[in-house]
Design an enzyme around this catalytic site. Structure first.
Site, PDB file in Angstrom:
ATOM      1  N   HIS A 562       0.885  -1.163   0.000  1.00 16.24           N
ATOM      2  CA  HIS A 562       0.000   0.000   0.000  1.00 16.24           C
ATOM      3  C   HIS A 562       0.926   1.217   0.000  1.00 16.24           C
ATOM      4  CE1 HIS A 562      -3.721   2.229   1.453  1.00 16.24           C
ATOM      5  NE2 HIS A 562      -2.754   3.111   1.641  1.00 16.24           N
ATOM      6  N   LEU A 566       0.978   9.247  -1.789  1.00 11.91           N
ATOM      7  CA  LEU A 566       1.669   9.502  -3.054  1.00 11.91           C
ATOM      8  C   LEU A 566       1.656  10.978  -3.432  1.00 11.91           C
ATOM      9  CD1 LEU A 566       0.609   6.495  -5.313  1.00 11.91           C
ATOM     10  CD2 LEU A 566       2.646   6.788  -3.910  1.00 11.91           C
ATOM     11  N   ALA A 617      -2.526   2.218  -4.545  1.00 10.63           N
ATOM     12  CA  ALA A 617      -2.108   3.622  -4.541  1.00 10.63           C
ATOM     13  C   ALA A 617      -2.999   4.435  -3.616  1.00 10.63           C
ATOM     14  CB  ALA A 617      -2.167   4.185  -5.960  1.00 10.63           C
ATOM     15  N   GLU A 618      -2.359   5.194  -2.729  1.00 16.42           N
ATOM     16  CA  GLU A 618      -3.095   6.131  -1.871  1.00 16.42           C
ATOM     17  C   GLU A 618      -2.749   7.542  -2.329  1.00 16.42           C
ATOM     18  OE1 GLU A 618      -2.922   5.768   2.569  1.00 16.42           O
ATOM     19  OE2 GLU A 618      -2.359   7.882   2.419  1.00 16.42           O
ATOM     20  N   ASP A 619      -3.625   8.127  -3.106  1.00 20.61           N
ATOM     21  CA  ASP A 619      -3.390   9.461  -3.660  1.00 20.61           C
ATOM     22  C   ASP A 619      -4.654  10.283  -3.519  1.00 20.61           C
ATOM     23  OD1 ASP A 619      -2.623  11.704  -5.102  1.00 20.61           O
ATOM     24  OD2 ASP A 619      -3.112  10.784  -7.037  1.00 20.61           O
TER      25      ASP A 619
END
Length: 904
Positions: A562, A566, A617-619
């Site tokens: 994870h 980002l 993706a953590e954006d």
């Protein structure tokens, strides 16, 4: 010109072939490769010095390497492909993608000038750091381009900065700033040095073996007698035969006696033809197995035609590595002769002499670190447990599921007591709970080593080390292995967007310079968090970070990552800017193209080396193309996180009266960007609500519940929020540890503001021991998980997505279809509906399979079981052909399943 098969003896050193991957390019020597036996591409990192014939494969033909191209140049590559797929027509962003694609190709070309392929770029851990070498020594390597002198100091050499240093003439330092130090094992008193200079020891497989008593000479003699067939070793046993015959022919008694009689020596081709004519009547056994093709052309002298039988026989003949391996001795023989140069559990640091003065640092590639122990400077710990006690893997990776039910955890707060829990505690107590709860993956936060516990592990100091406050590397291996045994995938929350600003134990000012791993000036510091920002455009920083990802998979069998925050790395403003949704915001001067290229490389390499890996993706900005293939202009992630959902729920619960909740806003926020919903990960609340100083939903809902009505409201909304979040989005759902049963208190890590108290840094598992509210919430969550475990509800629907056909803000009712399932939600705080009409696509009988209002879940049981089966009515509703009239009490939700299809 005449090829003679197998005319070489056993080499004193075996060669190992490089591993080939689809994105390999022409070979160029790597900067730290050399004949000092820097374990030549250590083929098996996990079993450090594993020696078996299977580990050494024959080198593949190299003649075609120059024609190989990286993956980005293959057919089917379109740097703006996903724009057309989603109907995006923004010329500036399309041009940005094309320029980014060209920059990626240029970057790969530069990388291939130093590395064999992208796989080698991501395998730095095989050489850097501390490694046991098969030649009774330990090798250490680190990168510090700003240093002038490098040495290892520790309790093994009484912290002397001169005892073990990088030596000139021993490949101690190269032009790229890599330092190499050899720690020789010490010969025991009364023992004699090995006769073979390159004597090797098998420390892992044959740890219980001693010296076989067979000498090196005997093994080589045995090899020469057994390996060569009759006649093959003729010129080995009699290596001067040809020279002596030529000497006799020229200078012997029958040769020319004067210089005038000495004719001109013919060229090799003429001599060969004369020899062939002379021996034309000889039997085939006396003739060479290959011949020259002569068609009268100049280059024919290089064309060889061979006997097909001989050729196949030659190709089938394996190199005599097995005899070489016989020279290796076991660990028992090594311990009898040597004492380790650096024993297991030794404390050490790396010492640099820099332009600003001497300094000591924890090695960047250290795998076990004790940060700031008892107020003293952090130090690394040499981790080399004896093979008889080292952890051995028992279970394989579980099969990657098509839908993810992720249980997010923090090891330190996973215990019931107000103290830091350990990997062992987590393995024994939490993993069985996760399995019982019905989740199929765990996501661990705060595992890499970090100095400050209150940072939850997001300010990483040592990227290759598991946090020592929870246990040893082997303890973490056991945790992962046991999770795999339970069928659980293990994901790691990885932070490669920034690092801790700590100098003594981290990477900041590692070699005394400000630009070693990080940007200089303001760009090198996060605007608000004070952390250091990686210089993703530097090849050696890429080497460090990409190898780190591969390290966790290879060493600890991690199943996915994870990628945290980002937006902090993708923009020079660290994501702290207002976004309007204009495409230009994703390609303007504030976008860090180097960071985007790093993410593309990370996904390409991870998915090529480990096809079953999962990347999330953590954006917060939802950058376009997050989950699109890299060949189509995307970044290559498997899933992206919808961060807006939890913020919406928190805003509703804290700021909006129940009767003013907007169903339209609720649905629009949960389904997010429709183009990528099939790859969206949703959660109602994760660690942010529980750890970042805020209250958990349960604390908001039950904190002031002093009446039965308020308790019922909290219980109903807790279940409904989770059910709609679980079922309305893509094939992935996440829940933070304890929230599945409504943990009543928030998490607060020990810090100065609370007197360093651990009273809120734990989980109250004892709440499940009683048949009360929390046990009933947990029972509902388990049955909700079964909807996917047994019925695959997260994969149902068109393209695996729900068909949302009824959203009514006045009645506060939401209804949608997922394959054979109909889900109906009534969020109205007061209004109940006796026969509420919702549309369905199939005519038939629908039966309730999950009802939030069941008494076993803490509800009132207002819907009788005789009402659980409903039959469709042929009336067009909500844009579909049929409808159901269902009972719908306030603040309840039901899941219906089509159990019988009726023909109309």
């Amino acid at each position: 010109m005449i090829s003679h098969a197998h005319s070489t003896r056993i080499s004193s050193l075996p060669t190992s072939s490089a591993q080939n991957f689809p994105f390999q390019k022409s070979y160029r020597t790597h900067h730290y490769h050399g004949p000092v036996s820097l374990p030549a591409s250590k083929s098996n990192r996990r079993n450090r010095c594993k020696c078996s014939a299977a580990d050494h494969s024959q080198s593949k033909p190299q003649q075609n390497r120059k024609t190989r191209q990286p993956a980005a140049e293959k057919e089917g590559v379109d740097p703006v492909g996903f724009l057309a797929k989603h109907g995006i027509t923004h010329k500036v962003f399309a041009q940005f993608l094309r320029e980014r694609h060209k920059a990626l190709k240029d970057l790969k070309d530069e990388i291939f000038n130093r590395y064999l392929n992208l796989a080698e770029l991501a395998s730095g851990f095989e050489i850097l750091g501390m490694h046991r070498n098969v030649q009774h020594r330990v090798d250490f390597m680190d990168w510090a381009p700003g240093a002038r002198y490098c040495a290892l100091v520790g309790d093994f050499n009484e912290w002397s900065p001169t005892e073990n240093s990088a030596r000139e003439g021993h490949f101690g330092h190269d032009d790229y700033g890599y330092w190499f130090i050899i720690l020789e094992d010490k010969l025991r008193e009364g023992e004699e040095p090995d006769k073979l200079y390159f004597q090797q020891y098998n420390y892992v497989d044959d740890y219980d073996k001693g010296d076989s008593g067979v000498t090196i000479e005997e093994i080589f003699k045995k090899a020469n007698n057994e390996y060569w067939e009759p006649g093959e070793d003729r010129f080995i046993k009699s290596r001067y035969e040809v020279a002596s015959k030529l000497y006799e022919q020229i200078f012997g008694p029958n040769g020319p006696q004067t210089e005038e009689e000495l004719e001109e020596i013919p060229d090799p081709e003429t001599r060969y033809k004369a020899w062939k004519e002379q021996h034309k009547d000889d039997p085939p056994s006396n003739l060479p197995p290959c011949d020259v093709i002569d068609n009268g052309k100049e280059y024919d002298v290089f064309n060889i035609v061979g006997d097909p039988v001989w050729r196949e026989k030659f190709r089938a003949k394996k190199p005599p590595i097995a005899y070489w391996l016989e020279t290796r001795k076991g660990r028992k023989a090594w311990l009898k002769k040597y004492t380790p140069g650096i024993p297991h559990l030794s404390k050490y640091r790396v010492y640099f002499n820099t332009p600003t003065g001497p300094l000591e640092r924890v090695p960047a590639w250290a795998t076990y670190v004790i940060p700031d122990a008892d107020g003293k400077q952090a130090f690394a710990v040499h981790w080399e447990p004896p093979p008889e006690i080292a952890y051995k893997w028992k279970h394989k990776h579980p099969i990657k599921p098509k839908s993810l039910r992720i249980y997010e955890c923090h090891v330190g707060i996973s215990g019931q007591e107000p103290m830091v829990a350990s990997f062992s505690d987590f393995t024994k107590k939490v993993l069985p709970h996760v399995k019982e709860a019905g989740y199929n993956a765990i996501q661990l936060i705060g595992v890499p080593e970090h100095k400050d516990y209150f940072t939850v592990g997001y300010r990483v100091t040592n990227f290759y080390a598991v946090s020592s406050r929870y246990g040893t590397p082997d303890d973490f291996k056991r945790l992962v292995d046991e999770a795999h045994g339970l069928g659980l995938l293990v994901f790691l929350d990885i932070v490669h967007s920034y690092a801790a600003a700590d100098e003594m134990g981290g990477l900041s000012l590692f070699d005394g310079s400000n630009d070693c791993y990080f940007h200089t000036g303001k760009r090198g510091h996060h605007k608000f968090w004070g952390t250091r920002m990686f210089k993703h455009g530097d090849h050696d920083v890429l080497h460090f970070l990409l190898s780190n990802l591969n390290w966790w998979v290879v060493e600890y069998q991690i199943d996915g990552f994870h990628f945290h925050s980002l937006s902090s790395m993708m923009y020079t403003h660290n994501g702290f800017a207002s976004f309007t949704g204009d495409m230009e915001e994703y390609c303007n001067q504030y976008v860090d193209r180097d960071a985007l290229l790093y993410l593309i490389l990370a996904n390409e390499i991870l998915h090529a080396l480990h096809p079953n890996i999962v990347t999330i993706a953590e954006d917060a900005t939802l950058y376009p193309g997050l989950c699109e293939p890299t060949t189509q202009g995307g970044l290559g992630f498997d899933y992206f996180v919808n961060l807006s959902s939890s913020e919406m729920w928190l805003s509703f619960l804290e700021n909006v009266p129940d009767h003013e909740w907007s169903m339209s806003k609720l649905v629009n926020t949960l389904i997010g960007e429709k183009n990528n919903t099939e790859k969206m990960l949703l959660y109602a609340e994760n660690h942010n609500q529980s750890i970042s100083g805020g209250r958990s939903f349960a604390e908001i809902l039950f904190g002031s519940s002093n009446t039965e009505e308020s308790l019922l409201r909290g219980c109903s909304l807790h279940k409904m929020i989770r059910l709609i979040t679980f079922t309305i989005g893509g094939p992935a759902y996440l829940n933070f540890m304890g929230n599945e049963f409504g943990h009543p208190k928030r998490v607060e890590f020990p810090m100065s503001s609370n007197g360093f108290s651990y009273s809120l840094a734990n989980r109250h598992w004892n709440l499940l021991e009683n048949d009360g509210l929390h046990n009933r919430l947990f029972a509902f969550d388990k049955d909700m998980m079964k909807l996917d475990a047994n019925e695959r509800i997260l994969l149902r629907g068109l393209r695996g997505l729900p068909s949302i056909h009824h959203v009514n803000d006045s009645t506060m009712v939401i209804s949608y279809l997922r394959g054979p399932f109909l889900l109906v939600f009534n969020f109205h705080p007061k209004n109940s509906y006796e026969r509420y009409s919702v549309g369905v696509e199939e005519a038939g009988e629908y039966q309730v399979v999950l009802n939030t209002d069941e008494k076993m879940y803490g509800g009132q049981g207002l819907i009788g079981h005789d009402q659980y089966v409903q039959r469709t009515i042929s009336r067009r509703t909500d844009g579909v052909r049929f409808c159901l009239e269902v009972p719908l009490p306030s603040r309840t939700a039901q899941v219906y399943k089509l159990t019988r299809i009726l023909r109309v």
